[in-house]
Design an enzyme around this catalytic site. Structure first.
Site, PDB file in Angstrom:
ATOM      1  CB  THR A  54       6.873  -6.670  -8.167  1.00 40.09           C
ATOM      2  OG1 THR A  54       6.085  -6.927  -9.343  1.00 40.09           O
ATOM      3  CG2 THR A  54       6.423  -7.588  -7.052  1.00 40.09           C
ATOM      4  N   GLY A  55       6.421  -3.688  -9.719  1.00 39.85           N
ATOM      5  CA  GLY A  55       6.903  -2.897 -10.855  1.00 39.85           C
ATOM      6  C   GLY A  55       7.345  -3.747 -12.046  1.00 39.85           C
ATOM      7  NE  ARG A  56       7.060  -9.528 -10.477  1.00 38.92           N
ATOM      8  CZ  ARG A  56       6.632 -10.719 -10.075  1.00 38.92           C
ATOM      9  NH1 ARG A  56       7.292 -11.808 -10.392  1.00 38.92           N
ATOM     10  NH2 ARG A  56       5.527 -10.824  -9.359  1.00 38.92           N
ATOM     11  N   GLY A  76      -1.959  -5.536  -5.147  1.00 37.39           N
ATOM     12  CA  GLY A  76      -1.719  -4.115  -5.394  1.00 37.39           C
ATOM     13  C   GLY A  76      -2.970  -3.565  -6.037  1.00 37.39           C
ATOM     14  CG  HIS A  77      -6.421  -4.342  -4.734  1.00 36.56           C
ATOM     15  ND1 HIS A  77      -7.284  -4.961  -3.870  1.00 36.56           N
ATOM     16  CD2 HIS A  77      -5.863  -5.338  -5.460  1.00 36.56           C
ATOM     17  CE1 HIS A  77      -7.245  -6.274  -4.065  1.00 36.56           C
ATOM     18  NE2 HIS A  77      -6.374  -6.523  -5.014  1.00 36.56           N
ATOM     19  CB  THR A  78      -4.141   0.938  -8.826  1.00 29.42           C
ATOM     20  OG1 THR A  78      -2.947   0.183  -8.628  1.00 29.42           O
ATOM     21  CG2 THR A  78      -3.776   2.366  -9.183  1.00 29.42           C
ATOM     22  CG  ASP A 122      -2.152  -7.350 -11.719  1.00 33.16           C
ATOM     23  OD1 ASP A 122      -2.212  -6.800 -10.616  1.00 33.16           O
ATOM     24  OD2 ASP A 122      -1.237  -8.122 -12.063  1.00 33.16           O
ATOM     25  CD  GLN A 139      -3.424 -12.260  -4.482  1.00 34.49           C
ATOM     26  OE1 GLN A 139      -4.169 -12.786  -3.687  1.00 34.49           O
ATOM     27  NE2 GLN A 139      -2.701 -11.209  -4.170  1.00 34.49           N
ATOM     28  CE  LYS A 154      -8.405  -8.606  -7.557  1.00 35.67           C
ATOM     29  NZ  LYS A 154      -7.521  -8.786  -8.732  1.00 35.67           N
TER      30      LYS A 154
END
Ligand code: IMP
Ligand code: MG
Length: 404
Positions: A285-287, A40-42, A13, A208, A16
């Site tokens: 995961t929204g965690r 999860g690449h935004t 996170d 990661q 990247k």
């Protein structure tokens, strides 16, 4: 243009996805070499936010998209991701025929294994990544090329059965996955070679972060594959000479999702403030992410092990509102101070951070270029890390990037 790789220097996170999207314009193809849909690449363009789990982040720049053999492919996720994009994206995509697959049973197993760990749970993304890579090592995992024809699921089914996981539906899943992957598969290593021989260049997209590497991270609180630049050739099937120059991405502070040691972790109101300013919630995961100050000890290790020569620093804007800035320059361990991660890695849960608070970045605004507080941070990092800062990112949107 030489090949370049983008690797995460913390616990994932780092930003990247944004950096890959920003740089992709200069390359012919973007290739993923490890991980799976745990990533999860935004990428944010204007008001629209796109999160990619399997597709390389070069997708919105019209580039050729490559998924290398080192990636664990979940056909269900890939199908969903492709369904949200125009049809032409399929024609730019090659999935290596040697990729291992993630079955629905792997996801079930991921959850069950986590539950069995109780208090020492890793906090996985439950995307089935660990079981898929483990089954690959056991030589039980079907590959993309295996499901292209009839595949004998008996050994895998019997393995799942021995763990009380119901293997029913595997054949139907394989037929559906075969349909999806038809026409998308190929030899990604040969494709990278072909692009380079034709005078083009490839951007390699890590997933990661370094400290989540299976061998070189904070084991056992890691992912199940390799995140370091050293894995690029193996994860794509190319010679090391093509692996390119690593650009390391680090956030101006640190975050971590899931369990495991985190020496600079903050708790209480300051942590809540940083989390909310940086919108630190997992893209997969929204965690809520755990947050902490910048850890220069860990960063130096990550820069070294990846052979990073240039840095991208993200979320510098968050520090403008955080009132203070701290950087961990050493760890206190058994009464003495250490400044290299290697000697603390086995004991990371017990070390105490030693902080430097060199200046505040309070109130800095970045929309007209790098302001004096931002310059101070860049100079400080270059001095501490002996590495050139090439990019500074000060917001989610693609254009909120300063090139130095
Ligand atoms: P797994 O990769 O789902 O098995 O999860 C193992 C550990 O890596 C957990 O702590 C996850 O939260 C973490 N992790 C996996 N993928 C990512 C990611 O893309 N960003 C941040 N953490 C991740
Ligand atoms: Mg992420």
């Amino acid at each position: 243009m030489p090949n370049v790789s983008v690797v995460g220097l913390q616990w994932g996170d780092e930003g990247k996805g944004k950096v890959v999207d920003y740089l992709a314009g200069d390359f012919d193809a973007v290739a993923r070499f490890s991980g799976g849909s745990n990533a999860g690449h935004t990428v944010v363009i204007g008001q629209r936010k796109h999160t990619f789990h399997l597709l390389p982040s070069g997708v919105l720049k019209g580039k050729e998209l490559l998924i290398g053999a080192g990636v664990a492919v979940d056909p269900v996720v890939l199908k969903e991701e492709l369904s949200l994009l125009p049809d032409e994206v399929r024609h730019r995509l090659t999935v290596d025929s040697r990729c291992g697959l993630v079955t629905p049973q792997d996801k079930e197993l991921d959850g069950a294994l986590e539950d069995s760990r109780g208090a020492s749970r890793i906090g996985t993304t439950k995307r089935g990544i660990g079981p898929s890579y483990a089954l690959r090592a056991l030589r039980l995992s079907p590959r993309v090329s295996d499901i292209a024809a009839d595949y004998d699921f008996a050994p895998l089914s019997s393995f799942y059965g021995s763990l009380s996981v119901d293997p029913a539906g595997l054949t139907a899943w394989a037929v559906e996955s075969r349909e999806l992957l038809k026409g998308l598969t190929g030899d990604v290593g040969a494709r990278v070679e072909g692009v380079c021989q034709g005078g083009g260049s490839v951007l390699f997209e890590g997933s990661q972060g370094t400290l989540l590497d299976l061998l070189h991270g904070s084991y056992p609180y890691v992912t199940s594959t390799h995140t370091v630049a050293g894995y690029i050739p193996a994860g794509l099937g190319i010679p090391p000479s093509l692996a390119g120059k690593p650009l390391g991405v680090a956030k101006a502070y640190t975050t971590r999702v899931g369990g495991g040691p985190f020496p600079t972790e903050l708790t209480g109101p300051l942590a809540d403030r940083l989390r909310s300013l940086g919108s630190e919630y997992g893209a997969t995961t929204g965690r809520p992410r755990r947050v902490g100050w910048l850890d220069l000890v860990a960063l130096k290790y990550a820069i070294w092990i990846n052979g990073v020569s240039e840095l991208a620093i993200s979320k510098i804007d968050v520090l403008s509102q955080a009132k203070e800035f701290k950087a961990c320059v050493a760890y206190k361990q058994d009464g003495s101070e250490v400044s290299d991660l290697q000697s603390a890695l086995g004991n990371l849960g017990q070390v105490e951070p030693v902080y430097d608070a060199p200046f505040s970045l309070d109130g800095a605004s970045y929309s007209h270029g790098l302001p004096p507080p931002g310059r101070r941070l860049v100079d400080y990092l270059e001095d501490q890390l002996k590495t050139h800062v090439k990019l500074v990112s000060y917001g989610e949107e693609r254009s909120m990037t300063i090139e130095l």
